[in-house]
Scaffold this active site. Sequence first.
Site, PDB file in Angstrom:
ATOM      1  N   CYS A 292       0.767  -1.153   0.292  1.00 37.88           N
ATOM      2  CA  CYS A 292       0.417  -0.281  -0.211  1.00 37.88           C
ATOM      3  C   CYS A 292       1.236   1.369   0.034  1.00 37.88           C
ATOM      4  CB  CYS A 292      -1.378  -0.357   0.987  1.00 37.88           C
ATOM      5  SG  CYS A 292       0.282   0.223   2.601  1.00 37.88           S
TER       6      CYS A 292
ATOM      7  N   CYS B  95       2.847   2.004   2.985  1.00 36.69           N
ATOM      8  CA  CYS B  95       4.404   0.725   2.895  1.00 36.69           C
ATOM      9  C   CYS B  95       5.232   1.618   2.149  1.00 36.69           C
ATOM     10  CB  CYS B  95       4.074  -0.443   1.808  1.00 36.69           C
ATOM     11  SG  CYS B  95       2.558  -1.395   2.795  1.00 36.69           S
TER      12      CYS B  95
ATOM     13  N   ASP C 104       9.607  21.262 -35.686  1.00 38.86           N
ATOM     14  CA  ASP C 104      10.990  20.812 -36.871  1.00 38.86           C
ATOM     15  C   ASP C 104      10.543  20.487 -37.750  1.00 38.86           C
ATOM     16  OD1 ASP C 104      13.584  21.773 -37.295  1.00 38.86           O
ATOM     17  OD2 ASP C 104      14.264  19.855 -37.661  1.00 38.86           O
TER      18      ASP C 104
ATOM     19  N   ASP D  24      14.327  16.484 -34.356  1.00 35.06           N
ATOM     20  CA  ASP D  24      15.316  15.740 -34.592  1.00 35.06           C
ATOM     21  C   ASP D  24      16.895  15.641 -34.391  1.00 35.06           C
ATOM     22  OD1 ASP D  24      16.090  16.149 -36.965  1.00 35.06           O
ATOM     23  OD2 ASP D  24      14.960  14.496 -38.601  1.00 35.06           O
TER      24      ASP D  24
END
Length: 823
Positions: free
Chosen positions: A104, A107, A519, A714
């Site tokens: 949970c 935890c 671009d 890119d």
Amino acid sequence: MKRNIECHVEGMMCEGCAKHVREALEGLSGVESAEVSLEDGRISINYDDELTDTKELEATVRDAGYTLVLPGEDPETPKGATAHPTDGSEVSQKRLFTVTGMHCAACVSAVQERLLKTKGVRDAEVNLMEGRTLISYDDRETSPVKLREAVRSVGYDMLIDEDTEVQDRELMSSQESALRLLLRKLVLTAVLSVVAMGLMMTHESIGLSPKLTYILSFAFGAIIYIYAAGDYVRRAMKQLTKGSFTMDTLIAISTTVAFLYSTIRFVFVEEPAQVGLMHTYFDVIGMIMTFILLGRYIEERAKRRTTDSLRKLMSLAPQEAMVKVGESFVRRDIKELRVGDEVMLRKGDRVPVDGILLSEGAFDESSITGEPIPVEKVAGDEVFSGSLSVGRAAVLRATKVGRKTLLGRIIATVRRAQASKAPIQRIADRIASVFVPAVLVIALLTLCLWGLCSDAPEPWLRGLDHAISVLVIACPCALGLATPTAITVAMGKASRNGLLIKDAVALEQLGKVTDVVLDKTGTITVGQPKVVDAKWATEDNHLLKSLLVQAEEKSSHPLASAIVSRYGHRVEEDLPVEVRETAGGGIAFDYKGKTYRAGQRRFVGDPDLTEGMQQLERLHPDSTLIYYTCNGELLALLVLEDKLHPETEIALSRLRERTGVELHLLSGDTQARVNAIAAPLGIKKAQGGMLPLDKKSYVDDLRKDGRVVAMVGDGINDSPALASADLSIAMGNGSDIATDVAQVTALGNSPFAIERAIHLSKSTIRIIYENFLWASIYNIVAIPLAAGLFTSVVIDPAVSAAAMAFSSVLVVLNSLRLRSVRL
């Protein structure tokens, strides 16, 4: 004096990062070599301290976008040893571990708090799904073994093997074992619970005395408490010593109180018939643990489905490959493959490494790029690990193996992304930190108020019933699972569709994007420009072409490959060419005392054009023109064109309709060429003649106006704008630097990738909010009901346990809906 220094580089995520750091340092005057190890982030630098110093080394790496952590300045540091800094700087490691046993949000909070309190830990990010845990720590002050001890001190365990593949195998093995054990506990607990409850209801009709029924109920209850609830109690005890409260605490307290109360009655009540058997909780303990274990079992099975995508990615790598040894091919373990090995691929084989084809072949790359159509490839083309050979037998030469392959990097990125936390998760973390203590207070108040204020028969017993119900029905698990289950499913969904998202922050940010800046080259175009026309000043141009080709071979710009492809087959000379590249301008190099330039007209010095070249310019007003000069004199004019991706118009139209974002187009190309491309695509804001810093300034201006900007590029010239944007998206065929800077990489280079990523983000955020809404409403309604606030409704502890289990399972199942989202 020649020096060697060993230190750490922080921020490297892939081989492209390591390459970028190495090239940046080796380009510094005085640096002879730099050897970078991506695995442990270490770097060895050989340099001349008369020409440069450590401050310049540090500045160079910082300018490249990373952090160089220097050792001490002691010149006696032996080669190969790492001297620790004496000026307060940190030697840090950032590693991915796996914590097991968490259930949970509380935890997660307990583990994270314990790690952060451990000496030497700088940061810790713990994820509930499969326990993926990113820890930054000072390796002078702590170690993986000490970190594991810290985790064990609060009742959990941690896998620390450096090899993530070994970690994954250990995790899968432990999960299988844990699931089998959980099933055994569930079956035994359910059987004993049904028997105990049956005895309580039918003991008179079957002739059992109350005393014997008590003894059998006690025996069944003790077995269930020790065998089924024992782990929860032991973990809760460890956590209490550290001041932590989790779901284990609620289960441990509720079952322990019920067991102790019932045991005391069993020991001290001489005649059970006088008080009634129904005033004990031995059968209730069984039903509580049955529903808790049933919920856990269903939840774990469902959670494993959320990580199926990562497992499927890992299964794409074959265990063996056919490797050329001498004149024949023999089967070898994939771990034995090395760069340069020749590997045979038959029809139906998975590609084990990244490599260059030595013959023709056809490959299904859908598992990597998301594109379903097989790709025909010829000798010299790249092939990526995880692809499926679907044509004739082919041979490739390995260029990357193991974790350095594209598949290896994808798996590592997905694994890290699933381990990361979205900002929205902080809501659950804050609630989890106070949730369990608050429930404990409510349970205690419930007991006291019923005992002191109720006029019902046996008010303290009634109060105990309600207090146990409060402890059991409260569910921090649903809150804890709300975000990580959705993020894990979404990351898997993204990877199957050719989207590589680096972390949960990027996934969340995608849904907030208002403007997308594109671009041109390689983003909305195919990214494969070609030289379609050229005019040379002289016919005796073989040497000039050879010089240009050998210079362009050293450039990473997409246009360079077009020039090499057009003229490269004519090159014979091996000419000494040192290339200087100016992003957004072009390249320059010197040969025999002369300076050559190739690029935009303003970059080469705005030379005078011949009549034939002026006519060529007029014939191609919308094309990309490359001017090639020597000492300012024009040698050639090259015309390059790159076709729009056939799906770009449809993809951008759908992007606008489904997300409502504003589109912008930027390019270093001429304004006329940019306008010619933007108009049919419906992009109203288009700018040409943009240098890299101009693109960055454009993005900065949008952000100043309060816009949330995603930059799509890119190339190297896009990296400043990518780094400046709120969200950076790189196309997968781009440069290493662009994909390193980017938070999202579209592996298939599909123009639909942007819309898919944004749509996935919005769907994920919607699912997360639905999970939060359900978890909140459940606890807000269920806890008062269990406490008896509404006397007309009575919820006993067994029903509370069933409700708690159902709430967690519902959150996981809701997150799994993302698998069916259409992108």
